[in-house]
Design a protein around this motif. Structure first.
Motif, PDB file in Angstrom:
ATOM      1  N   PRO A   1      -5.824 -30.567 -16.539  1.00 45.59           N
ATOM      2  CA  PRO A   1      -5.980 -30.211 -15.139  1.00 45.59           C
ATOM      3  C   PRO A   1      -4.793 -30.642 -14.278  1.00 45.59           C
ATOM      4  O   PRO A   1      -3.998 -31.484 -14.687  1.00 45.59           O
ATOM      5  N   ILE A   2      -4.753 -30.010 -13.100  1.00 40.47           N
ATOM      6  CA  ILE A   2      -3.889 -30.526 -12.046  1.00 40.47           C
ATOM      7  C   ILE A   2      -4.673 -31.695 -11.465  1.00 40.47           C
ATOM      8  O   ILE A   2      -5.826 -31.538 -11.079  1.00 40.47           O
ATOM      9  N   MET A   3      -4.090 -32.867 -11.480  1.00 41.58           N
ATOM     10  CA  MET A   3      -4.859 -34.070 -11.110  1.00 41.58           C
ATOM     11  C   MET A   3      -3.942 -35.127 -10.516  1.00 41.58           C
ATOM     12  O   MET A   3      -2.728 -35.067 -10.670  1.00 41.58           O
ATOM     13  N   VAL A   4      -4.518 -36.104  -9.853  1.00 42.47           N
ATOM     14  CA  VAL A   4      -3.702 -37.251  -9.488  1.00 42.47           C
ATOM     15  C   VAL A   4      -3.738 -38.218 -10.659  1.00 42.47           C
ATOM     16  O   VAL A   4      -4.751 -38.345 -11.339  1.00 42.47           O
ATOM     17  N   GLY A   5      -2.604 -38.839 -10.926  1.00 40.76           N
ATOM     18  CA  GLY A   5      -2.474 -39.725 -12.076  1.00 40.76           C
ATOM     19  C   GLY A   5      -3.168 -41.050 -11.834  1.00 40.76           C
ATOM     20  O   GLY A   5      -3.827 -41.215 -10.815  1.00 40.76           O
TER      21      GLY A   5
ATOM     22  N   ASP B   1      -7.644 -33.441  -7.894  1.00 39.17           N
ATOM     23  CA  ASP B   1      -6.227 -33.250  -7.553  1.00 39.17           C
ATOM     24  C   ASP B   1      -5.923 -33.586  -6.096  1.00 39.17           C
ATOM     25  O   ASP B   1      -4.887 -33.201  -5.565  1.00 39.17           O
TER      26      ASP B   1
END
Ligand code: SF4
Lengths: 217, 293
Positions: free
Chosen positions: A12-16, A74
């Motif tokens: 996914p597009i996500m925050v790390g 994200d």
């Protein structure tokens, strides 16, 4: 074998920084939000094992809180979530317990509901206990969850109501504490059901809790 | 429908006379029950999110929560501003973008897990840097990314892409193989060359362990992204020259899986061995723990 999407490897597009410890935490929070499905003012998180030891460096605490407040994986504001929340009283505690999954959490909402779940890898999650009842909910289906006094005929009563709406049941699971005691049922559905159906289920005699859990995005 | 091996993929490409990304597009459109345009747009969104992560990473020097990492990308930019690297501009950009993305990840920035968050810098850095330097149009970058996606997917049908299951060979190693495939596609390689590039990248990273210090996706993960991005380029260049792996790709994937099973659990994301148990790592762990309290 279940057919997987190429987006299982290029998303996914996500925050790390971690799919299990950050994205998984956000999704556990989101799932708890969907299960409780009502406004709340207080939430306690109990983090277990690897969530407890390395969660701090992975923003697991921020992820859990952001999730229960409805942020998606994200959302760049997750990083500063502690500075932005002011109307919810939240707390964290940390426990080592080898009987639990390495990435496990209990989420206690308004001292009324305890939801336990694991982050099982690659952002995937599993809710395995709600108020003492075993579940196996992974967020990929809309799910109707109800708690009731154990008695014969409940399954057919509920499934009849659902079938009348022409909604296909993907799976159905029940459990009970003892014969005639508290029981729970969760039904995974192919498409979401409306609030009118939920109302009908709520009105069944001896049903004391119903929630219409929306699947995760 | 599920493609379980690369042999199957080659046969499918040959009999239907299609490119790997065309097969990916068809498969994806079938499972998602959407038309080709929707899938292409979704891939474009993924590509744009990758570019955004690079852009943000280049600007920031903010440290991670542990405060160990976050300012290396800036060091690269400073040097290359005045001094060219021995391997030229594309090389500079690839390693800079890889660090930019990996650092953005650790400071809780928005990235694309590819295939995982720890390995998020490898595929984007190669695609974006080469596209900029070689002026490769967006549609071909999308085709490259889809190629990488299908390659990664076929590998993941055999082995779970997680450090906890098969070590870092399954995260950064597979990311590098995916990047090699994307790059070879973008540079006009044929199907065999693309799969040779994948095979060469994967074969030469077998056995890579996962031993993150304090269990954080920082040491060695961040810098490893830069190394394995370049590893992908080496594989692609060799394949485009006609170099072939003596061991077929399917057997290499099986080997990756078996090597993962043979690997001690101490070296599979438990932080109980390897770099995580060095004297310095233990000291860092103590410090981190004290700061936290
Ligand atoms: S060392 Fe482990 S945590 Fe770090 S990138 Fe590799 S697999 Fe992921």
């Amino acid at each position: 074998m279940e057919q997987k999407s190429i987006f299982s490897v290029i998303s996914p597009i996500m925050v790390g920084p971690s799919s299990s410890h950050t994205a998984g935490a956000v999704r556990l929070g989101l799932m708890a939000r969907n299960i409780y499905n009502a406004p709340f003012s207080k939430v306690k998180f109990v983090l277990y094992n690897s969530f407890a030891t390395t969660g701090f460096g992975h923003g697991t605490d921020k992820g859990l809180l952001a999730g229960i407040l409805g942020y998606q994986v994200d959302d760049s504001s997750i990083k500063n979530i502690f500075e932005t929340v002011n109307n919810v009283d939240y707390s964290f505690s940390y426990i080592q317990d080898i009987s639990r999954h390495p990435n496990s959490v209990d989420i206690i909402i308004d001292d009324k509901m305890t939801i336990s779940g694991d982050s099982v890898g690659a952002g995937e999650i599993r809710i395995n206990n709600i108020n003492g009842f075993s579940t196996d909910i992974n967020g990929s289906y809309d799910t109707l969850l109800l708690m009731y006094k154990d008695k014969p005929g409940m399954i057919s009563t509920v499934s009849d109501i659902i079938q009348k709406q022409k909604v296909n049941i993907a799976s159905l699971h029940c459990g009970r504490s003892s014969k005639g005691g508290q029981a729970s049922m969760y039904i995974a559905l192919d498409i979401p059901i409306g609030e009118d159906v939920v109302e009908k289920v709520k009105n069944i005699k001896d049903v004391y809790f119903v929630t219409n859990i929306r699947k995760l995005k | 429908m599920t493609i379980l091996s690369f042999e199957e993929l080659i046969n499918k490409c040959n009999t239907e006379n299609k490119k790997i990304y065309e097969i990916a597009l068809e498969e994806e459109s079938f499972i998602q029950d959407e038309n080709f345009d929707v899938i292409k747009i979704k891939t474009l969104e993924t590509l744009l999110a990758m570019k955004e992560a690079v852009k943000n990473g280049l600007k920031s020097t903010e440290k991670s929560i542990s405060e160990w990492c976050g300012d290396d990308c800036e060091k690269l930019q400073k040097r290359y501003y005045t001094t060219a690297s021995i391997l030229g501009k594309t090389f500079e950009k690839i390693i800079t973008y890889a660090l930019a993305t990996a650092e953005e990840n650790l400071r809780m920035g928005r990235i694309v897990a590819c295939p995982t968050a720890g390995s998020c810098g490898i595929v984007p850095s190669v695609i974006i840097a080469v596209a900029e330097e070689k002026k490769i149009p967006e549609i071909e970058q999308i085709n490259g990314l889809m190629t990488a996606g299908l390659i990664g997917l076929i590998i993941s049908n055999k082995v779970q892409l997680a450090g906890a299951v098969a070590g870092c060979q399954a995260e950064c190693g597979v990311a590098s193989a995916m990047a090699a495939a994307a790059l070879t596609q973008m540079l006009g390689g044929n199907i065999l060359e693309i799969l040779q590039a994948t095979a060469l990248a994967l074969k030469n990273i077998l056995g890579l362990t996962c031993d993150p210090v304090c269990g954080l996706v920082e040491v060695p993960c961040i810098k490893r992204n830069a190394f394995l991005a370049i590893h992908a380029v080496t594989a692609s260049e060799l394949a485009l020259c006609g170099v072939e792996s003596k061991i077929p790709l399917d057997e290499i994937v099986d080997t990756l899986k078996i090597t993962g099973q043979l690997m001690s659990p101490l070296l599979k994301e438990t932080s109980q061995g390897g770099l995580a148990k060095t004297k310095t790592a233990i000291e860092l762990e103590k410090k981190l723990f004290n700061n936290k309290q």
